[in-house]
Design a protein around this motif. Structure first.
Motif, short mmCIF file in Angstrom:
data_model
loop_
_atom_site.label_atom_id
_atom_site.label_comp_id
_atom_site.label_asym_id
_atom_site.label_seq_id
_atom_site.Cartn_x
_atom_site.Cartn_y
_atom_site.Cartn_z
N THR A 4 0.86 -1.18 0.00
CA THR A 4 0.00 0.00 0.00
C THR A 4 0.90 1.22 0.00
OG1 THR A 4 -1.94 -1.01 0.99
CG2 THR A 4 -1.55 1.30 1.52
N VAL A 5 0.61 2.17 -0.88
CA VAL A 5 1.46 3.34 -1.05
C VAL A 5 0.65 4.62 -0.87
CG1 VAL A 5 3.02 4.57 -2.61
CG2 VAL A 5 2.86 2.08 -2.74
N ILE A 6 1.17 5.55 -0.07
CA ILE A 6 0.58 6.88 0.02
C ILE A 6 1.51 7.82 -0.72
CG2 ILE A 6 -0.16 8.72 1.57
CD1 ILE A 6 -0.51 6.52 3.71
N GLY A 7 1.06 8.34 -1.84
CA GLY A 7 1.91 9.12 -2.74
C GLY A 7 2.22 10.51 -2.20
N VAL A 8 3.20 11.12 -2.81
CA VAL A 8 3.54 12.52 -2.54
C VAL A 8 2.31 13.37 -2.83
CG1 VAL A 8 4.98 14.45 -3.28
CG2 VAL A 8 5.93 12.16 -3.27
N GLY A 9 2.00 14.32 -1.96
CA GLY A 9 0.88 15.21 -2.25
C GLY A 9 -0.45 14.71 -1.74
N ILE A 10 -0.47 13.49 -1.21
CA ILE A 10 -1.71 12.93 -0.69
C ILE A 10 -1.71 13.00 0.84
CG2 ILE A 10 -3.06 10.79 -0.43
CD1 ILE A 10 -3.29 11.86 -3.23
N GLU A 20 -0.18 -5.89 4.65
CA GLU A 20 0.92 -5.86 3.69
C GLU A 20 1.82 -4.66 3.97
OE1 GLU A 20 -0.86 -5.47 -0.19
OE2 GLU A 20 -1.60 -3.47 0.21
N HIS A 25 4.95 8.29 1.26
CA HIS A 25 5.68 9.43 0.69
C HIS A 25 4.97 10.72 1.07
CE1 HIS A 25 8.22 7.01 -2.01
NE2 HIS A 25 7.17 6.26 -2.22
N PRO B 22 7.46 11.97 -8.95
CA PRO B 22 8.32 10.81 -8.97
C PRO B 22 7.54 9.59 -9.47
CG PRO B 22 8.14 11.71 -6.75
CD PRO B 22 7.27 12.53 -7.62
N SER B 25 4.94 6.87 -7.46
CA SER B 25 4.51 7.41 -6.19
C SER B 25 2.99 7.59 -6.15
CB SER B 25 5.19 8.74 -5.90
OG SER B 25 4.46 9.79 -6.50
N ASP B 26 2.30 7.07 -7.15
CA ASP B 26 0.86 7.10 -7.10
C ASP B 26 0.39 6.33 -5.87
OD1 ASP B 26 0.62 8.59 -9.32
OD2 ASP B 26 -0.08 7.01 -10.64
N THR B 27 -0.77 6.71 -5.39
CA THR B 27 -1.24 6.10 -4.15
C THR B 27 -2.04 4.84 -4.46
OG1 THR B 27 -1.30 8.26 -3.12
CG2 THR B 27 -2.60 6.55 -2.08
N ARG B 28 -1.80 3.81 -3.67
CA ARG B 28 -2.47 2.54 -3.90
C ARG B 28 -2.82 1.92 -2.55
NH1 ARG B 28 -0.57 -2.48 -3.51
NH2 ARG B 28 -1.62 -4.09 -4.70
N PHE B 29 -4.06 1.48 -2.42
CA PHE B 29 -4.46 0.71 -1.23
C PHE B 29 -4.68 -0.72 -1.68
CE2 PHE B 29 -6.76 4.83 0.13
CZ PHE B 29 -5.57 5.38 0.57
N ASP B 42 -3.12 15.85 -4.23
CA ASP B 42 -2.81 15.78 -5.65
C ASP B 42 -2.25 14.40 -5.97
OD1 ASP B 42 -3.27 18.58 -6.27
OD2 ASP B 42 -1.54 18.95 -5.00
N GLY B 43 -2.77 13.78 -7.01
CA GLY B 43 -2.22 12.49 -7.43
C GLY B 43 -3.32 11.50 -7.70
#
Lengths: 104, 138
Positions: A4-10, A20, A25, B22, B25-29, B42-43
């Protein structure tokens, strides 16, 4: 492995519960719980209590950490809070204010 | 002619704009991830797991197959393949995939509903009618 990724800007205000890896970021306020690895990357801001198996901190974290296996603070890390874990490394340059609790 | 609601194959999604962002760096759950609370920024966001709360993005949102979302949503393009309970307000298009289940109001500049999608709610879509139809209405 999937993560699970938290992107830049979020920004997330709330609670994340997962089984997991979690990579931060962006910004998270609230609570983060996983059975696996958490990385808080450089530039990321976490204001949350973190429960995980392992934690890599290169960004800023305010909150209490409970990591079963290990915690690694990189040189860019800033941590304000208490840490409970089995193994810890603190790199030269890391800023840390809080208590470490380990079974000694 | 501008169309608002279309039936057919999935649209070609706009390529995400990765300029100055970058890569990766997209957000994914992930599928085993549950998020409760407010998500904004943003994203782009891909949800494979469960979200309860509000989602407000300057970017595209994808609710993947198997996702379960209870939230009001604001985003650019919204692609729904999972289950959604909540209202959607999209500045771009909303796409309901063949396995999607949606309950709520959809507001977008274009709405695409595939065969097999289940939808209960309202569609709001602003577009200009052809001139001759406009005339007749008056």
């Amino acid at each position: 492995m999937a993560s699970t990724v938290i992107g830049v800007g979020i920004t997330i205000e709330g609670e994340i519960t997962t089984e997991e890896d979690v990579v931060v970021h962006g910004t998270l306020r609230g609570k983060l719980e996983t059975k696996e690895h958490v990385s808080v990357e450089q530039g990321a801001v976490v204001e949350a209590d973190v429960t995980s198996n392992t934690l890599m901190l290169a960004g800023t974290l305010t909150g209490n950490v409970a990591s079963g296996e290990r915690v690694d603070l990189q040189s860019s890390a800033k941590l304000v809070g208490n840490v409970r874990t089995a193994r810890i490394t603190i790199a030269d340059g890391a800023q840390f204010k809080g208590n470490v609790e380990m079974d000694v | 002619m501008p169309t608002c609601v279309g039936v057919g194959s999935p649209p070609v999604m706009a390529q995400p704009n990765n300029y100055m962002k970058p890569v990766g760096s997209d957000t994914r759950f992930g599928a085993v991830t549950r998020v409760r609370g407010r998500i904004d920024g943003d994203g782009n966001l891909v949800v494979e797991g469960a979200v309860e709360g509000n989602i407000s993005l300057r970017g595209d949102l994808q609710l993947a197959v198997g996702s379960e979302v209870t939230a009001d949503i604001e985003a650019q393009d919204v692609d729904i393949e999972g289950t959604l309970d909540g209202d959607v307000s999209a500045s771009g298009q909303v796409h309901l995939g063949p396995g999607s289940r949606v309950r709520g109001a959809l507001r977008a500049s274009a709405i695409i509903i595939d065969d097999g999608a289940r939808f209960a709610g309202r569609l709001e879509c602003d577009f200009d009618m052809p001139a001759e139809l406009e005339e007749r209405r008056r």
